[in-house]
Design an enzyme around this catalytic site. Structure first.
Site, PDB file in Angstrom:
ATOM      1  NE  ARG A  76     -15.575  13.420  27.835  1.00  0.00           N
ATOM      2  CZ  ARG A  76     -16.494  12.730  28.518  1.00  0.00           C
ATOM      3  NH1 ARG A  76     -17.444  12.062  27.864  1.00  0.00           N
ATOM      4  NH2 ARG A  76     -16.481  12.709  29.825  1.00  0.00           N
ATOM      5  CG  HIS A 107      -7.752   5.600  -1.867  1.00  0.00           C
ATOM      6  ND1 HIS A 107      -7.397   6.623  -1.036  1.00  0.00           N
ATOM      7  CD2 HIS A 107      -6.892   4.589  -1.600  1.00  0.00           C
ATOM      8  CE1 HIS A 107      -6.382   6.247  -0.294  1.00  0.00           C
ATOM      9  NE2 HIS A 107      -6.049   5.026  -0.611  1.00  0.00           N
ATOM     10  CE1 TYR A 142     -13.808  16.777  31.711  1.00  0.00           C
ATOM     11  CE2 TYR A 142     -15.996  17.681  32.042  1.00  0.00           C
ATOM     12  CZ  TYR A 142     -15.161  16.779  31.424  1.00  0.00           C
ATOM     13  OH  TYR A 142     -15.675  15.876  30.534  1.00  0.00           O
ATOM     14  CB  CYS A 154     -10.779  15.880  26.116  1.00  0.00           C
ATOM     15  SG  CYS A 154     -11.654  15.161  27.514  1.00  0.00           S
ATOM     16  CG  HIS A 192      -1.888   1.113   1.250  1.00  0.00           C
ATOM     17  ND1 HIS A 192      -1.893   2.082   2.217  1.00  0.00           N
ATOM     18  CD2 HIS A 192      -2.902   1.433   0.400  1.00  0.00           C
ATOM     19  CE1 HIS A 192      -2.862   2.950   1.985  1.00  0.00           C
ATOM     20  NE2 HIS A 192      -3.491   2.577   0.884  1.00  0.00           N
TER      21      HIS A 192
END
Length: 545
Positions: free
Chosen positions: A217, A143, A400, A264, A118
């Site tokens: 998320r 492709h 958080y 995140c 490939h």
């Protein structure tokens, strides 16, 4: 007989390759001698026993007929009933040991022998192993060309079972049944709610992350909102006017575009888990991505609702239209001073990389807060208000936040720590990957680097020996204004492999324009939620002799 074999069999092979649909035509076309007519065969037999010779010729012709009939039967069977495979069967072939199968449309291909050939490298093709090629061809349109399809056709082994080509029906009782279709390259950390990251080898292949592989998320099921009936409710200031804005109303505000990296808070959490167990999704290095966002400035919308800076600290609270079964919606907030600052460029975004926001990324409107942790970039935005305190949402008050390594779940006091806003300096290696084998001679190391608050990355140091010696990597990416470096930089180092080395301990660390630098180990920054993981990133690779 030898002459007959030489005359007929090569022609037979050629005819079989051309896949003639008639055995009679195969027989007629098989001879390389135009005078050869099977129905009027005339042969001269040498030798005394002509009767025996004739029987031998007849036997040879009967044998030839059997050969022709056999080949014709094989071709007919292949034409009428190609092998059928289920998706489950295809998905079980995703390694060199089992064979590597892929699908395109209704066709099934065994590309085991092609993987090492490939042009994009074996690892790229392996991302599609056991599944469809279409999502990857959509990313790399080069492709979808005739010569590529012709090459692929050589590896066809059968057809996909028609029952597996029918989309599954939705179950109304399942709150996640209407979630959007996701790209198969994403590495899934949880299905419900859906959370996933792109593989490292794709993450830094482009400076702008393609929408289908942008990390996802989600905290709750993805809402399916009608853009025609959508309204954003902005609570007005005392004496001001509350707004109910349609998409068309938002389009009337000056359109602003910026390139912003979202990360995140739990990016690289898996490395903290190796030190001590933490609670949270096991993100690797891919909970970060970069896009070109467009929308209305939040400061313009707040100004129209009558809001302005005040002497006391205030917060802009955001509420999403995603909710749990109790009706509790996702929420977060940022300081009012940041929201009203035109230079902070906070957006009510409705476009991502020149397209309407994908559903997984907040369609039709989300908040984009440059330089700030992803948890504050509320998706599917439904309500904006200015409050004297930060959002009372669980994700603002009880999540958080960072704590000392000594704090555990028995002693944690979430009220004692501020909510994460700007993130610390970060970098990671995306190529080569941990455990990979590299060629001796020269190694190419690639990765990303970013810092919160608009602080630009000014240097990335790379070591091949675990941090004993260092080399500066080449940085590249968009030119960004001072103190407004909202997006990452990508970096690359090409370096000779030390002679005789069988293994490399590759390390990277970034430095931002405030000369903040990543800590060298995880343990001193470990915390019970596994957030803010930004120690030196390390990969160990083997070197071929």
């Amino acid at each position: 007989m030898l002459l007959l074999h030489r005359a007929v069999v090569p022609g037979l092979r050629q005819t079989y390759r051309l896949r003639s649909t008639s055995s009679r035509l195969c027989i007629q076309a098989s001879s390389t001698n135009d005078s050869f007519q099977p129905q009027h065969l005339s042969l001269t037999i040498s030798g005394d026993n002509s009767t025996t010779g004739r029987w031998r010729v007849m036997g040879a012709l009967l044998g030839l007929g059997a050969v022709l009939a056999y080949h014709d039967h094989r071709y007919t069977v292949a034409q009428e009933s190609p092998p059928m495979y289920t998706k489950e069967e295809v998905s079980s072939h995703r390694s060199p040991e089992t064979g590597i199968w892929v699908t395109l449309g209704s066709e099934v291909f065994d590309v085991t022998e092609f993987v090492d050939l490939h042009p994009g490298g074996p690892s790229k093709l392996m991302l599609a192993a056991g599944g469809p090629l279409e999502p990857f061809w959509a990313l790399y349109a080069v492709h979808n060309q005739s010569h590529v399809r012709e090459l692929l056709a050589q590896y066809k082994i059968g057809e996909l079972n028609p029952e597996d080509q029918v989309p599954p029906t939705l179950e109304n009782s399942d709150p996640y049944a209407d979630d959007p279709v996701r790209h198969p390259a994403l590495k899934v950390n949880s299905q419900r709610p859906f959370n996933a990251e792109p593989p490292p080898e794709l993450l830094t292949e482009n400076y702008i992350t393609p929408n289908p592989i942008f990390f996802t998320r989600n905290h709750l099921p993805v809402p399916n909102l009608d853009p025609d009936t959508y309204r954003l409710h902005v609570v007005g200031a005392p004496g001001g006017q509350s707004l109910s804005l349609s998409l068309n109303d938002l389009y009337k505000f000056p359109k602003h575009e910026i390139t912003v990296t979202l990360q995140c808070a739990g990016n690289r959490r898996s490395e903290m888990s190796r030190v001590k167990e933490v609670k949270g999704l096991e993100w690797r290095t891919g909970a970060i991505s970069t896009a070109r966002w467009a929308g209305a400035r939040l400061c313009d919308v707040l100004a129209q609702a009558g809001h302005q800076l005040c002497e006391t600290e205030s917060h802009v609270c955001f509420e999403g239209l995603d909710s749990d079964p109790t009706g509790t919606a996702y929420g977060a907030s940022i300081p009012l001073a940041r929201a009203l600052d035109p230079e902070a460029e906070v957006l009510l975004a409705y476009e991502m990389n020149g397209q309407p926001l994908p559903r997984d990324h907040g369609f039709p409107v989300r908040v984009v807060v440059p330089g700030v942790v992803g948890a504050r970039h509320v998706k599917w935005l439904g309500r904006v208000s200015v409050e004297p305190e930060e959002s009372h949402s669980h994700w603002q008050r009880r999540d958080y936040k960072g704590f000392s390594p000594s704090v555990d779940w028995d002693t944690v006091d979430f009220d004692s720590a501020p909510s994460i806003q700007e993130l610390p300096v970060q970098s990671a290696i995306t190529e080569p990957q941990d455990g990979e084998t590299v060629e001796s001679g020269e190694v190419t190391v690639k990765g990303y680097a970013w810092s919160g608050g608009g602080r630009a990355v000014i240097r990335v140091d790379v070591s091949l020996d675990g941090g004993l010696t260092w080399q500066a990597a080449e940085l590249y990416g968009e030119v960004q204004r001072p103190r407004k470096a909202w997006a990452w930089c990508l970096w690359k180092l090409q370096a000779p492999v030390p002679a005789g080395q069988k293994k490399l301990n590759i390390v990277c660390k970034a430095v931002d324009d405030s000369y903040n630098v990543q800590p060298d180990t995880v343990a001193p920054i470990w915390n019970l939620r596994g957030v803010l993981s930004n120690s030196w990133h390390r990969v160990h690779v083997h070197v071929t002799p």
